[in-house]
Design a protein around this motif. Structure first.
Motif, PDB file in Angstrom:
ATOM      1  N   ARG A   8      -4.690   6.397  -2.530  1.00  0.00           N
ATOM      2  CA  ARG A   8      -3.964   5.178  -1.854  1.00  0.00           C
ATOM      3  C   ARG A   8      -3.795   4.290  -3.074  1.00  0.00           C
ATOM      4  O   ARG A   8      -5.052   3.892  -3.687  1.00  0.00           O
ATOM      5  N   LEU A   9      -2.855   3.623  -3.208  1.00  0.00           N
ATOM      6  CA  LEU A   9      -2.737   2.576  -4.174  1.00  0.00           C
ATOM      7  C   LEU A   9      -2.561   1.304  -3.346  1.00  0.00           C
ATOM      8  O   LEU A   9      -1.607   1.155  -2.488  1.00  0.00           O
ATOM      9  N   PHE A  10      -3.270   0.454  -3.570  1.00  0.00           N
ATOM     10  CA  PHE A  10      -3.041  -0.987  -2.952  1.00  0.00           C
ATOM     11  C   PHE A  10      -2.802  -2.065  -4.035  1.00  0.00           C
ATOM     12  O   PHE A  10      -3.498  -2.150  -5.156  1.00  0.00           O
ATOM     13  N   LEU A  11      -1.889  -2.920  -3.940  1.00  0.00           N
ATOM     14  CA  LEU A  11      -1.558  -4.156  -4.699  1.00  0.00           C
ATOM     15  C   LEU A  11      -1.656  -5.429  -3.624  1.00  0.00           C
ATOM     16  O   LEU A  11      -1.199  -5.449  -2.612  1.00  0.00           O
ATOM     17  N   GLU A  43      -5.944  -1.628  -6.622  1.00  0.00           N
ATOM     18  CA  GLU A  43      -6.912  -0.789  -6.384  1.00  0.00           C
ATOM     19  C   GLU A  43      -6.440   0.804  -6.225  1.00  0.00           C
ATOM     20  O   GLU A  43      -5.270   0.889  -5.488  1.00  0.00           O
ATOM     21  N   VAL A  44      -7.139   1.685  -6.663  1.00  0.00           N
ATOM     22  CA  VAL A  44      -6.781   2.954  -6.384  1.00  0.00           C
ATOM     23  C   VAL A  44      -8.048   3.607  -5.659  1.00  0.00           C
ATOM     24  O   VAL A  44      -9.274   3.675  -6.145  1.00  0.00           O
ATOM     25  N   HIS A  45      -7.936   4.139  -4.472  1.00  0.00           N
ATOM     26  CA  HIS A  45      -8.784   4.639  -3.456  1.00  0.00           C
ATOM     27  C   HIS A  45      -8.712   5.982  -3.588  1.00  0.00           C
ATOM     28  O   HIS A  45      -7.703   6.535  -3.191  1.00  0.00           O
ATOM     29  N   ALA A  64       5.697   7.815  -9.603  1.00  0.00           N
ATOM     30  CA  ALA A  64       5.969   7.209  -8.513  1.00  0.00           C
ATOM     31  C   ALA A  64       4.841   5.930  -8.045  1.00  0.00           C
ATOM     32  O   ALA A  64       5.477   4.765  -7.582  1.00  0.00           O
ATOM     33  N   ALA A  65       3.749   5.789  -8.424  1.00  0.00           N
ATOM     34  CA  ALA A  65       2.821   4.816  -8.535  1.00  0.00           C
ATOM     35  C   ALA A  65       3.333   3.462  -9.509  1.00  0.00           C
ATOM     36  O   ALA A  65       3.466   2.573  -8.971  1.00  0.00           O
ATOM     37  N   ARG A  66       4.001   4.029 -10.390  1.00  0.00           N
ATOM     38  CA  ARG A  66       4.517   3.003 -11.389  1.00  0.00           C
ATOM     39  C   ARG A  66       5.597   2.389 -10.937  1.00  0.00           C
ATOM     40  O   ARG A  66       5.732   1.276 -10.795  1.00  0.00           O
ATOM     41  N   ARG A  67       6.499   3.198 -10.275  1.00  0.00           N
ATOM     42  CA  ARG A  67       7.933   2.499  -9.697  1.00  0.00           C
ATOM     43  C   ARG A  67       7.468   1.520  -8.360  1.00  0.00           C
ATOM     44  O   ARG A  67       7.997   0.604  -8.518  1.00  0.00           O
ATOM     45  N   PHE A  68       6.485   2.126  -7.742  1.00  0.00           N
ATOM     46  CA  PHE A  68       6.014   1.204  -6.511  1.00  0.00           C
ATOM     47  C   PHE A  68       5.558  -0.006  -6.877  1.00  0.00           C
ATOM     48  O   PHE A  68       5.898  -1.039  -6.598  1.00  0.00           O
ATOM     49  N   THR A  69       4.627   0.098  -7.853  1.00  0.00           N
ATOM     50  CA  THR A  69       4.410  -1.354  -8.674  1.00  0.00           C
ATOM     51  C   THR A  69       5.192  -2.095  -9.311  1.00  0.00           C
ATOM     52  O   THR A  69       5.302  -3.307  -9.070  1.00  0.00           O
ATOM     53  N   GLU A 111       0.851  -1.130  -0.115  1.00  0.00           N
ATOM     54  CA  GLU A 111       0.050   0.058  -0.044  1.00  0.00           C
ATOM     55  C   GLU A 111       0.815   1.247  -0.128  1.00  0.00           C
ATOM     56  O   GLU A 111       1.721   1.008   0.510  1.00  0.00           O
ATOM     57  N   ARG A 112       0.536   2.190  -0.768  1.00  0.00           N
ATOM     58  CA  ARG A 112       1.054   3.316  -0.856  1.00  0.00           C
ATOM     59  C   ARG A 112       0.159   4.747  -0.793  1.00  0.00           C
ATOM     60  O   ARG A 112      -0.505   4.572  -1.520  1.00  0.00           O
ATOM     61  N   PHE A 113       0.520   5.656  -0.122  1.00  0.00           N
ATOM     62  CA  PHE A 113      -0.409   7.058  -0.131  1.00  0.00           C
ATOM     63  C   PHE A 113       0.344   7.822  -1.122  1.00  0.00           C
ATOM     64  O   PHE A 113       1.648   7.998  -1.048  1.00  0.00           O
TER      65      PHE A 113
END
Length: 140
Positions: A70-73, A83-85, A24-29, A12-14
């Motif tokens: 929030r991004l949840f994987l 999931e993107v909340h 940043a979301a792409r790198r995290f994923t 999970e990342r905020f």
């Protein structure tokens, strides 16, 4: 020595309401996929593209000023769920005409095995699922 990955896996990342949140979301994923042995291949690129589209939609349409998303994987060994909340109102929809917004969701619908929108209070969760068992490219 081979590392044993215990399932299910979740990350999970905020992310703040700013342009650099999409890369940043792409790198995290990408890091999570690599850690779970799912990196590489065309299917992995599909996941990254869907993360970009969902994060962009959250920034443009779902995140009020001063907030973030929030991004949840989640990975259970068979299915990877993204999931993107966000806290914004409304329900996203796929564009019916070429000149309307919503083309990002058209890509998500084409690349993911399933996708949808769930309710949150406040806001919504937009999700996409990718079956990993049927795609050798995702197995790394």
């Amino acid at each position: 020595m081979n590392e044993v990955i215990q399932l299910p896996c979740m990350r999970e990342r905020f992310l703040r309401r700013e342009r650099r949140s999409v890369p940043a979301a792409r790198r995290f994923t990408k890091e999570a996929l690599a850690d779970w042995g799912l990196g590489g291949g065309e299917r992995g690129e599909d996941v990254l593209l869907c993360v970009s589209e969902l994060a962009t939609n959250a920034l443009l349409h779902g995140v009020p000023p001063g907030r973030g998303f929030r991004l949840f994987l989640r990975y259970d060994g068979d299915v990877l769920r993204v999931e993107v909340h966000d806290s914004g109102p409304g329900v996203p929809r796929v564009a019916e005409k070429a000149d309307e917004g919503g083309r990002g969701l058209l890509l998500v619908a084409a690349l993911a095995d399933k996708w949808g929108v769930g309710e949150r209070d406040p806001g919504k969760a937009v999700w996409a699922e990718f079956a990993t068992g049927r795609s050798p490219a995702l197995k790394g």
